[in-house]
Design an enzyme around this catalytic site. Sequence first.
Site, PDB file in Angstrom:
ATOM      1  N   GLU A   1       8.309 -47.473  -7.528  1.00 24.82           N
ATOM      2  CA  GLU A   1       9.525 -47.846  -8.248  1.00 24.82           C
ATOM      3  C   GLU A   1       9.505 -49.317  -8.653  1.00 24.82           C
ATOM      4  O   GLU A   1       9.876 -49.673  -9.774  1.00 24.82           O
ATOM      5  CB  GLU A   1      10.777 -47.611  -7.385  1.00 24.82           C
TER       6      GLU A   1
ATOM      7  N   HIS B   1       5.715 -50.798  -4.220  1.00 26.85           N
ATOM      8  CA  HIS B   1       6.086 -49.385  -4.269  1.00 26.85           C
ATOM      9  C   HIS B   1       6.089 -48.942  -5.733  1.00 26.85           C
ATOM     10  O   HIS B   1       6.246 -49.757  -6.642  1.00 26.85           O
ATOM     11  CB  HIS B   1       7.472 -49.163  -3.671  1.00 26.85           C
TER      12      HIS B   1
ATOM     13  N   CYS C   1      13.447 -46.010  -1.070  1.00 29.68           N
ATOM     14  CA  CYS C   1      13.785 -46.706   0.174  1.00 29.68           C
ATOM     15  C   CYS C   1      14.865 -47.745  -0.134  1.00 29.68           C
ATOM     16  O   CYS C   1      15.262 -47.935  -1.287  1.00 29.68           O
ATOM     17  CB  CYS C   1      12.534 -47.373   0.751  1.00 29.68           C
TER      18      CYS C   1
ATOM     19  N   CYS D   1      13.758 -50.488  -2.680  1.00 30.79           N
ATOM     20  CA  CYS D   1      13.702 -49.991  -4.053  1.00 30.79           C
ATOM     21  C   CYS D   1      15.097 -49.690  -4.592  1.00 30.79           C
ATOM     22  O   CYS D   1      15.404 -49.980  -5.757  1.00 30.79           O
ATOM     23  CB  CYS D   1      12.806 -48.761  -4.133  1.00 30.79           C
TER      24      CYS D   1
END
Length: 166
Positions: free
Chosen positions: A72, A70, A100, A103
Site C-alpha cells: 500500500e 508495504h 495494517c 498503511c
Amino acid sequence: MDELVFYRSEQEMSIPQMTTDERFMLLALEQARAAAAAGEVPVGAVLVREEEVIATGWNRPIQTCDPTAHAEMLALRSGGLALHDYRLGGTTLYVTLEPCLMCAAAIVHARVQRVVFGAWDPRAGAAGSLLDAFRLPGLNHRADVFGGVLASDCQELLHGFFAARR
C-alpha cells in the site's frame, strides 16, 4: 428487416459478470504474486482513479530493508508522484490483504476515497479485524472500506506462501 438474435451457451449464462472491484483485485493479485516470486510476503496493491491504474505496489520490506515498504505504501508513493500531489482524492486502493495500522494511517492522510481489500488479517488488520483505524473519531478524512473481495484467492496465495516456507 430481420431481427438480430444473440445466443449464449449455458456455460456463458452461468458465469456471473466480474465486477470492477474484482477486476482490479485481480491486478493486485498479480502484484502479490510478484512479491512471492521475490521472496516477500505476497501482498499487492493497485491505485485506481476513474478506472485507470495510477500506480501499483507489492511488498518489499526484505528487499529494501525498509519496514515501511508495504504494498500500500509503495502504491501511495508512486501515485503521489504520478499525480504530483500527496492528496489522492477520488482514488480507490485495491489491496490483497487488510491494511495494517501504518498503511491505514497513510491512506487516511492521502485522502484515498475507497479501500477495497481481499483477505482479512486478524493479527494486524486495521480495517475492522484488530481495530478499525478508518472509523477513529476526529479524523479529517474518512475512506469507504470494503473487505472480502476475492478473499479466498487472496488467502490461498498467502497460505500457500507460508506453507511452502515451513
